[in-house]
Scaffold this active site. Structure first.
Site, PDB file in Angstrom:
ATOM      1  N   HIS A 141       0.870  -1.207   0.000  1.00 23.10           N
ATOM      2  CA  HIS A 141       0.000   0.000   0.000  1.00 23.10           C
ATOM      3  C   HIS A 141       0.892   1.237   0.000  1.00 23.10           C
ATOM      4  O   HIS A 141       1.421   1.625   1.040  1.00 23.10           O
ATOM      5  CB  HIS A 141      -0.900  -0.003   1.245  1.00 23.10           C
ATOM      6  CG  HIS A 141      -1.846   1.153   1.321  1.00 23.10           C
ATOM      7  ND1 HIS A 141      -3.107   1.037   1.851  1.00 23.10           N
ATOM      8  CD2 HIS A 141      -1.735   2.453   0.951  1.00 23.10           C
ATOM      9  CE1 HIS A 141      -3.715   2.200   1.802  1.00 23.10           C
ATOM     10  NE2 HIS A 141      -2.898   3.095   1.273  1.00 23.10           N
ATOM     11  N   HIS A 168       1.432   5.340  -1.727  1.00 19.67           N
ATOM     12  CA  HIS A 168       1.041   6.485  -2.567  1.00 19.67           C
ATOM     13  C   HIS A 168       2.314   7.118  -3.119  1.00 19.67           C
ATOM     14  O   HIS A 168       3.105   7.678  -2.350  1.00 19.67           O
ATOM     15  CB  HIS A 168       0.298   7.535  -1.741  1.00 19.67           C
ATOM     16  CG  HIS A 168      -0.978   7.031  -1.133  1.00 19.67           C
ATOM     17  ND1 HIS A 168      -2.209   7.186  -1.735  1.00 19.67           N
ATOM     18  CD2 HIS A 168      -1.219   6.359   0.023  1.00 19.67           C
ATOM     19  CE1 HIS A 168      -3.146   6.635  -0.980  1.00 19.67           C
ATOM     20  NE2 HIS A 168      -2.570   6.130   0.102  1.00 19.67           N
ATOM     21  N   LEU A 169       2.491   7.018  -4.423  1.00 20.54           N
ATOM     22  CA  LEU A 169       3.684   7.633  -5.021  1.00 20.54           C
ATOM     23  C   LEU A 169       3.366   8.966  -5.683  1.00 20.54           C
ATOM     24  O   LEU A 169       4.286   9.673  -6.107  1.00 20.54           O
ATOM     25  CB  LEU A 169       4.330   6.679  -6.036  1.00 20.54           C
ATOM     26  CG  LEU A 169       5.048   5.458  -5.444  1.00 20.54           C
ATOM     27  CD1 LEU A 169       5.686   4.629  -6.554  1.00 20.54           C
ATOM     28  CD2 LEU A 169       6.106   5.866  -4.418  1.00 20.54           C
ATOM     29  N   ASN A 208      -5.322   7.012  -6.176  1.00 16.83           N
ATOM     30  CA  ASN A 208      -6.108   8.226  -5.880  1.00 16.83           C
ATOM     31  C   ASN A 208      -5.408   9.490  -6.364  1.00 16.83           C
ATOM     32  O   ASN A 208      -5.182  10.436  -5.617  1.00 16.83           O
ATOM     33  CB  ASN A 208      -6.461   8.317  -4.385  1.00 16.83           C
ATOM     34  CG  ASN A 208      -5.258   8.390  -3.468  1.00 16.83           C
ATOM     35  OD1 ASN A 208      -4.167   7.933  -3.809  1.00 16.83           O
ATOM     36  ND2 ASN A 208      -5.439   8.966  -2.291  1.00 16.83           N
ATOM     37  N   LYS A 243      -8.985  -0.786  -5.791  1.00 19.59           N
ATOM     38  CA  LYS A 243      -9.065  -0.063  -4.518  1.00 19.59           C
ATOM     39  C   LYS A 243     -10.473   0.454  -4.305  1.00 19.59           C
ATOM     40  O   LYS A 243     -11.040   1.113  -5.164  1.00 19.59           O
ATOM     41  CB  LYS A 243      -8.081   1.119  -4.555  1.00 19.59           C
ATOM     42  CG  LYS A 243      -8.177   2.045  -3.368  1.00 19.59           C
ATOM     43  CD  LYS A 243      -7.528   1.447  -2.140  1.00 19.59           C
ATOM     44  CE  LYS A 243      -7.735   2.346  -0.932  1.00 19.59           C
ATOM     45  NZ  LYS A 243      -6.612   2.364  -0.029  1.00 19.59           N
ATOM     46  N   HIS A 297     -10.469   0.637   1.949  1.00 21.03           N
ATOM     47  CA  HIS A 297     -10.299   1.660   2.990  1.00 21.03           C
ATOM     48  C   HIS A 297     -11.547   1.572   3.859  1.00 21.03           C
ATOM     49  O   HIS A 297     -12.631   1.962   3.434  1.00 21.03           O
ATOM     50  CB  HIS A 297     -10.153   3.053   2.361  1.00 21.03           C
ATOM     51  CG  HIS A 297      -9.945   4.129   3.390  1.00 21.03           C
ATOM     52  ND1 HIS A 297      -8.763   4.816   3.527  1.00 21.03           N
ATOM     53  CD2 HIS A 297     -10.772   4.619   4.351  1.00 21.03           C
ATOM     54  CE1 HIS A 297      -8.864   5.681   4.527  1.00 21.03           C
ATOM     55  NE2 HIS A 297     -10.081   5.581   5.045  1.00 21.03           N
ATOM     56  N   HIS A 316      -4.587  -0.700   6.212  1.00 21.55           N
ATOM     57  CA  HIS A 316      -4.254   0.082   7.410  1.00 21.55           C
ATOM     58  C   HIS A 316      -5.205  -0.160   8.581  1.00 21.55           C
ATOM     59  O   HIS A 316      -5.914   0.721   9.043  1.00 21.55           O
ATOM     60  CB  HIS A 316      -4.133   1.582   7.121  1.00 21.55           C
ATOM     61  CG  HIS A 316      -5.137   2.124   6.121  1.00 21.55           C
ATOM     62  ND1 HIS A 316      -6.486   1.962   6.268  1.00 21.55           N
ATOM     63  CD2 HIS A 316      -4.953   2.811   4.975  1.00 21.55           C
ATOM     64  CE1 HIS A 316      -7.091   2.540   5.244  1.00 21.55           C
ATOM     65  NE2 HIS A 316      -6.194   3.060   4.444  1.00 21.55           N
ATOM     66  N   LEU A 339      -5.455   9.083   7.907  1.00 22.03           N
ATOM     67  CA  LEU A 339      -6.736   8.385   7.993  1.00 22.03           C
ATOM     68  C   LEU A 339      -6.549   6.923   7.590  1.00 22.03           C
ATOM     69  O   LEU A 339      -5.904   6.675   6.567  1.00 22.03           O
ATOM     70  CB  LEU A 339      -7.782   9.056   7.090  1.00 22.03           C
ATOM     71  CG  LEU A 339      -8.236  10.430   7.582  1.00 22.03           C
ATOM     72  CD1 LEU A 339      -9.098  11.121   6.538  1.00 22.03           C
ATOM     73  CD2 LEU A 339      -9.005  10.309   8.901  1.00 22.03           C
ATOM     74  N   ASP A 364       1.262   2.643   3.667  1.00 26.68           N
ATOM     75  CA  ASP A 364       0.417   3.824   3.436  1.00 26.68           C
ATOM     76  C   ASP A 364       1.257   5.094   3.439  1.00 26.68           C
ATOM     77  O   ASP A 364       0.810   6.142   3.908  1.00 26.68           O
ATOM     78  CB  ASP A 364      -0.714   3.919   4.457  1.00 26.68           C
ATOM     79  CG  ASP A 364      -1.837   4.838   3.970  1.00 26.68           C
ATOM     80  OD1 ASP A 364      -1.832   5.224   2.785  1.00 26.68           O
ATOM     81  OD2 ASP A 364      -2.718   5.170   4.780  1.00 26.68           O
ATOM     82  N   ALA A 377      -4.651  14.734   5.381  1.00 26.75           N
ATOM     83  CA  ALA A 377      -4.305  13.475   6.039  1.00 26.75           C
ATOM     84  C   ALA A 377      -3.227  12.751   5.261  1.00 26.75           C
ATOM     85  O   ALA A 377      -3.305  12.649   4.042  1.00 26.75           O
ATOM     86  CB  ALA A 377      -5.551  12.600   6.143  1.00 26.75           C
TER      87      ALA A 377
HETATM   88  O1  DOR Z   1      -3.947   9.508   5.569  1.00 21.97           O
HETATM   89  C1  DOR Z   1      -4.250   9.128   4.451  1.00 21.97           C
HETATM   90  N1  DOR Z   1      -3.688   9.681   3.361  1.00 21.97           N
HETATM   91  N2  DOR Z   1      -5.139   8.160   4.323  1.00 21.97           N
HETATM   92  C2  DOR Z   1      -5.614   7.801   3.128  1.00 21.97           C
HETATM   93  O2  DOR Z   1      -6.428   6.918   3.066  1.00 21.97           O
HETATM   94  C3  DOR Z   1      -5.189   8.503   1.892  1.00 21.97           C
HETATM   95  C4  DOR Z   1      -3.875   9.095   2.076  1.00 21.97           C
HETATM   96  C5  DOR Z   1      -3.498  10.084   1.002  1.00 21.97           C
HETATM   97  O3  DOR Z   1      -3.702   9.788  -0.183  1.00 21.97           O
HETATM   98  O4  DOR Z   1      -2.960  11.138   1.328  1.00 21.97           O
HETATM   99 ZN    ZN Z   2      -3.485   5.017   1.567  1.00 18.07          ZN
END
Ligand code: DOR
Ligand code: ZN
Length: 358
Positions: A27, A29-30, A55, A113, A150, A188, A233, A261, A277
């Site tokens: 998991h 996020h790049l 996302n 997702k 999620h 998470h 989150l 995450d 977040a």
């Molecule tokens: O804290 C978070 N940040 N939770 C998520 O589910 C998404 C992520 C984000 O893309 O920044």
């Molecule tokens: Zn995430």
């Protein structure tokens, strides 16, 4: 290789080390553009493969968009990096089951997702009606494609610390009943109750746990003042939940594996009246997990959590090659520059008891 600075080079001979098959991050996020180029080297220095979150703005909803994004990720990797991005599809109320199957058959994406609409960053286009998603989930069940969920309620009247629990009871458990063969990763995991739900539905259900949820509780968010860089989150919960997460990851149970995450945001967007977040843990994830396993006297179970369980769940072979961590104090950089701003590193500048040796 560890991208962390070691405090002293004269390593005593009996320092504990742990050598693992190269681990994976299920998991991550790049992002894209300048942010992608800035953060990608950190994930590639720690992990052999990563499940890339979709996302973006706009989200990755088509096979073509996922294939193009994968190319941008590979182009952002530093020379000599050996990292395989595993792509995902962002589910919406309009997702076409045929598109899902096409991307899976073509090996463009490995999972989909599921963001409940509005649950978190860039999730407003997510799923509003889980029951109506049945044709998509049935197709995924048939082709063996996992749903990465999620798990938080989007009802604004639900207390933020209860949103995971409410989602599990009201949405996830009924979904698991409706789709009895669907493979699901509850991402998470942050509560003791969710840990038990994962266990009760294994092996077709798995759970990922972040480094930060193993070392922070909800009080950490307010330690000496508001700590925006600890805000993510699902939000960190009470201490009893943190302890349950530490017990779960070190249990050796095959249903738990890494999902960092890592979620970079610019400092300006975090240190704001309405800060977003996400914790950028990409530079200190393995050091933090190693510390937790060491503190729990479970270093012998670290490889299962880091390098074996996730691959088995996804039907992939473990990676060739190894990485070694060593109990020698080191520290990561404080922040990563991105254009005219920067991303604050989780535990950056802090003395870390464990370092990556190579
Ligand atoms: O804290 C978070 N940040 N939770 C998520 O589910 C998404 C992520 C984000 O893309 O920044
Ligand atoms: Zn995430």
């Amino acid at each position: 290789m560890g991208m962390t600075e070691l405090f002293d080079d004269a390593a005593p001979k009996d320092v504990p080390t742990v050598t693992l098959r190269r681990p994976d991050d299920w998991h991550v996020h790049l992002r894209d553009g300048a942010m992608l180029r800035a953060v990608a080297p950190f994930t590639a220095a720690q992990f052999a493969r990563g499940i890339i979150m979709p996302n973006l703005v706009p989200p990755v909803t088509t096979v073509a968009a996922a294939a193009a994004y994968r190319e941008r990720i590979l182009a952002a990797m530093p020379a000599g990096a050996d990292f395989t991005p595993l792509m995902t599809c962002y589910l919406t109320d309009a997702t076409d089951p045929d598109e899902i199957e096409k991307g899976f058959a073509e090996k463009v994406w490995v999972a989909a997702k599921l963001y409940p609409a509005g649950a978190t960053t860039n999730s407003h286009g997510g799923v509003r009606d889980l029951v109506a998603l049945a044709p998509v989930l049935e197709r995924m069940e048939r082709i063996g494609m996992p749903a990465l969920i999620h798990g938080e309620s989007t009802d604004p009247s639900v207390d933020i610390f209860d949103r995971e629990a409410v989602f599990m009871e009201q949405s996830l458990l009924p979904l698991l009943k409706r789709h009895e063969g669907l493979k699901v990763t509850i991402e998470h995991v942050t509560t003791a109750e969710t840990v038990e739900i994962v266990r009760a539905h294994a092996p077709r259900v798995a759970g990922t746990v972040t480094p930060h949820h193993l070392v922070l509780n909800r009080t950490s968010l307010f330690q000496g003042g508001l700590r925006p860089h600890y805000y993510c989150l699902p939000v960190a919960k009470r201490e009893r939940h943190r302890l349950a997460l530490r017990a779960a990851v070190t249990s050796g149970d095959a249903c738990f594996f890494i999902g960092t995450d890592t979620a970079p945001h610019l400092r300006n967007a975090k240190e704001a009246a309405c800060g977003c977040a996400g914790v950028f843990v990409g530079a200190t994830a393995l050091q933090t997990y190693a510390q937790v396993f060491d503190e729990e006297n479970a270093l012998d179970r670290f490889e299962a959590f880091a390098s074996l369980n996730g691959a088995a769940f996804h039907g992939l072979a473990p990676n060739a090659g190894t990485i070694t961590l060593v109990r020698r104090p080191g520290r990561a950089l404080a922040a990563v520059p991105v254009e005219d701003d920067e991303v604050v590193v989780f535990r950056g500048e802090e003395p870390l008891p464990w370092s990556i040796a190579g």
